[in-house]
Write a protein that holds these residues in place. Structure first.
Motif, mmCIF file in Angstrom:
data_model
loop_
_atom_site.group_PDB
_atom_site.id
_atom_site.type_symbol
_atom_site.label_atom_id
_atom_site.label_comp_id
_atom_site.label_asym_id
_atom_site.label_seq_id
_atom_site.Cartn_x
_atom_site.Cartn_y
_atom_site.Cartn_z
ATOM 1 N N ILE A 135 37.523 -56.334 -104.333
ATOM 2 C CA ILE A 135 38.079 -57.123 -105.676
ATOM 3 C C ILE A 135 37.061 -57.251 -106.960
ATOM 4 O O ILE A 135 36.824 -57.239 -107.552
ATOM 5 C CB ILE A 135 39.148 -58.418 -104.869
ATOM 6 N N VAL A 136 35.662 -58.744 -106.148
ATOM 7 C CA VAL A 136 35.255 -58.118 -106.614
ATOM 8 C C VAL A 136 33.484 -59.372 -106.206
ATOM 9 O O VAL A 136 34.001 -59.687 -105.414
ATOM 10 C CB VAL A 136 34.990 -59.790 -108.178
ATOM 11 N N THR A 137 32.315 -58.696 -106.863
ATOM 12 C CA THR A 137 31.310 -59.104 -107.001
ATOM 13 C C THR A 137 31.191 -60.624 -106.498
ATOM 14 O O THR A 137 31.965 -61.015 -107.214
ATOM 15 C CB THR A 137 30.246 -58.508 -106.933
ATOM 16 N N ALA A 138 30.297 -61.054 -105.520
ATOM 17 C CA ALA A 138 29.848 -62.196 -105.378
ATOM 18 C C ALA A 138 29.429 -63.176 -106.933
ATOM 19 O O ALA A 138 30.099 -64.264 -106.950
ATOM 20 C CB ALA A 138 29.073 -62.615 -104.658
ATOM 21 N N ASP A 139 29.248 -62.800 -107.296
ATOM 22 C CA ASP A 139 28.528 -63.473 -108.926
ATOM 23 C C ASP A 139 29.319 -63.912 -109.626
ATOM 24 O O ASP A 139 29.160 -64.111 -110.941
ATOM 25 C CB ASP A 139 27.019 -62.573 -109.173
ATOM 26 N N ARG A 140 31.225 -62.946 -109.530
ATOM 27 C CA ARG A 140 31.928 -63.625 -110.555
ATOM 28 C C ARG A 140 32.533 -64.296 -110.258
ATOM 29 O O ARG A 140 33.341 -64.669 -110.915
ATOM 30 C CB ARG A 140 32.348 -61.123 -110.633
ATOM 31 N N ILE A 141 32.838 -64.690 -108.587
ATOM 32 C CA ILE A 141 33.224 -66.071 -108.161
ATOM 33 C C ILE A 141 32.604 -67.248 -108.719
ATOM 34 O O ILE A 141 31.069 -67.958 -108.526
ATOM 35 C CB ILE A 141 33.560 -65.561 -106.844
ATOM 36 N N ASP A 142 33.664 -68.248 -108.780
ATOM 37 C CA ASP A 142 32.428 -69.652 -109.721
ATOM 38 C C ASP A 142 32.528 -70.394 -108.417
ATOM 39 O O ASP A 142 32.137 -71.478 -108.322
ATOM 40 C CB ASP A 142 33.377 -69.940 -110.381
ATOM 41 N N GLU A 143 33.599 -70.700 -107.831
ATOM 42 C CA GLU A 143 34.615 -71.418 -106.755
ATOM 43 C C GLU A 143 35.588 -71.146 -105.833
ATOM 44 O O GLU A 143 35.721 -69.712 -105.830
ATOM 45 C CB GLU A 143 34.941 -72.810 -107.277
ATOM 46 N N VAL A 144 35.183 -72.010 -104.776
ATOM 47 C CA VAL A 144 35.507 -70.974 -103.124
ATOM 48 C C VAL A 144 36.566 -72.473 -103.305
ATOM 49 O O VAL A 144 35.693 -73.491 -102.462
ATOM 50 C CB VAL A 144 35.022 -70.627 -102.238
ATOM 51 N N VAL A 145 38.205 -72.697 -102.688
ATOM 52 C CA VAL A 145 38.177 -73.399 -102.038
ATOM 53 C C VAL A 145 38.888 -73.029 -100.574
ATOM 54 O O VAL A 145 39.980 -72.035 -100.410
ATOM 55 C CB VAL A 145 39.676 -73.915 -102.575
ATOM 56 N N THR A 146 38.306 -73.912 -99.612
ATOM 57 C CA THR A 146 39.078 -73.274 -97.869
ATOM 58 C C THR A 146 39.053 -74.965 -96.767
ATOM 59 O O THR A 146 39.358 -75.702 -97.630
ATOM 60 C CB THR A 146 37.599 -72.547 -97.658
ATOM 61 N N ASP A 147 38.929 -74.457 -96.184
ATOM 62 C CA ASP A 147 39.723 -75.453 -95.179
ATOM 63 C C ASP A 147 38.227 -75.551 -94.432
ATOM 64 O O ASP A 147 37.261 -75.535 -94.308
ATOM 65 C CB ASP A 147 40.260 -75.155 -94.146
ATOM 66 N N ASP A 148 38.330 -77.385 -93.957
ATOM 67 C CA ASP A 148 37.167 -78.020 -92.877
ATOM 68 C C ASP A 148 36.766 -76.903 -91.903
ATOM 69 O O ASP A 148 35.569 -77.700 -91.124
ATOM 70 C CB ASP A 148 37.248 -79.268 -93.264
ATOM 71 N N GLY A 149 37.360 -76.006 -91.589
ATOM 72 C CA GLY A 149 37.054 -75.455 -90.547
ATOM 73 C C GLY A 149 36.205 -73.990 -90.667
ATOM 74 O O GLY A 149 35.805 -73.306 -89.709
ATOM 75 N N ALA A 150 35.680 -74.204 -92.370
ATOM 76 C CA ALA A 150 34.636 -72.618 -92.290
ATOM 77 C C ALA A 150 33.052 -73.254 -91.747
ATOM 78 O O ALA A 150 32.691 -74.006 -91.161
ATOM 79 C CB ALA A 150 34.241 -72.843 -93.523
ATOM 80 N N ASP A 151 32.596 -72.002 -91.263
ATOM 81 C CA ASP A 151 31.517 -72.075 -90.899
ATOM 82 C C ASP A 151 30.443 -72.376 -91.189
ATOM 83 O O ASP A 151 30.420 -71.831 -92.826
ATOM 84 C CB ASP A 151 31.329 -70.396 -90.512
ATOM 85 N N PRO A 152 29.902 -73.206 -91.380
ATOM 86 C CA PRO A 152 28.818 -73.954 -91.899
ATOM 87 C C PRO A 152 27.771 -72.911 -91.933
ATOM 88 O O PRO A 152 27.353 -73.266 -93.763
ATOM 89 C CB PRO A 152 28.172 -75.510 -91.157
ATOM 90 N N GLY A 153 27.501 -71.665 -91.578
ATOM 91 C CA GLY A 153 26.470 -70.987 -92.112
ATOM 92 C C GLY A 153 26.836 -70.410 -93.224
ATOM 93 O O GLY A 153 25.931 -69.852 -93.775
ATOM 94 N N VAL A 154 28.142 -69.969 -93.315
ATOM 95 C CA VAL A 154 29.117 -69.020 -94.721
ATOM 96 C C VAL A 154 29.074 -69.825 -95.327
ATOM 97 O O VAL A 154 28.386 -69.363 -96.610
ATOM 98 C CB VAL A 154 29.886 -68.505 -93.875
#
Length: 260
Positions: free
Chosen positions: A227-246
């Motif tokens: 869809i878009v490259t990472a540099d085109r994304i400003d924010e990510v909202v996810t849950d607290d189960g996200a991998d800390p490394g990612v």
């Protein structure tokens, strides 16, 4: 496990493995062979799987689960993500949303958000290519709903195709809440279907801020179409189960990550 959840789990198994045998499903879901056969027949009647001798496989054109079978997955996490996303919206803004279960939850939170409802008529304009989102929001007097053109994709209820360009080239969006199938620093935000990815990319191109809304199972994964490259994304909202490394990788790439 009720029948809807069982069918969703079974369909997910078929998509993930491309082919399953009845015995595999019996072991994985702890159900009888007769139940598995009935469920596979039901999915085959909906053209979601192809029955084979002793099992089932994915149809040649399938790469994703239908939206109606995704709604129960990570539901608590998606609800938290949606509330956090809705709190980002201010009265008077133009909000964009592509299709998906998480963006649908965001739409529902916008519909009942007390600040936006108290602000009066046409508090927020929502631009979307998702038929189900538009249908849910159309009755909310404080929201103005604008739909892109296109052809409905049955799996996701999204409008895709070149007709969307006629509208998207004429509008601007303050914040795009972007639903995805995968997100990595290297590949950016991705979707399973190239048509959906194209419309989501067009929405992102008209947005002042791009906010990915995705449960933690989507992070660190790739999908077929960017869809878009990472540099085109400003924010990510996810849950607290996200991998800390990612999460650390995304933050190191300049993205703001909120885990709820």
């Amino acid at each position: 496990m009720n029948r809807h959840d069982r069918l969703a789990a079974l369909l997910e198994m078929v998509v993930a493995r491309e082919h399953v045998q009845v015995e595999d499903v019996v072991t994985a879901l702890s159900v009888s062979p007769a139940t598995v056969r009935r469920d596979l027949d039901s999915l085959a009647a909906q053209q979601l799987v192809v029955r084979t001798r002793g099992g089932a496989s994915v149809p040649p054109s399938s790469g994703d689960l239908p939206l109606r079978y995704k709604t129960a997955r990570q539901s608590a996490e998606k609800a938290r993500i949606a509330r956090a996303a809705a709190n980002m919206v201010q009265p008077g803004e133009v909000v964009g949303m592509n299709g998906g279960t998480t963006t649908t939850e965001v739409a529902r939170e916008l519909a009942v958000h007390p600040v936006l409802r108290e602000n009066g008529q046409t508090s927020v304009t929502v631009v979307t290519n998702a038929v189900n989102i538009a249908a849910e929001l159309a009755v909310r007097t404080h929201l103005r709903v604008v739909m892109t053109g296109g052809v409905v994709r049955a799996m996701s209820y999204e409008l895709t195709g070149p007709l969307a360009d006629l509208l998207l080239g004429q509008v601007t969006v303050d914040t795009l809440f972007l639903g995805i199938n995968g997100l990595t620093v290297a590949e950016g935000a991705c979707a399973h279907d190239e048509g959906e990815a194209s419309i989501a990319a067009a929405l992102a191109g008209r947005a002042g801020r791009v906010v990915v809304v995705a449960d933690s199972t989507k992070l660190g994964r790739r999908a077929f179409a960017r869809i878009v490259t990472a540099d085109r994304i400003d924010e990510v909202v996810t849950d607290d189960g996200a991998d800390p490394g990612v999460v650390s990788d995304l933050e190191a790439a300049g993205l703001t990550v909120t885990c709820v």
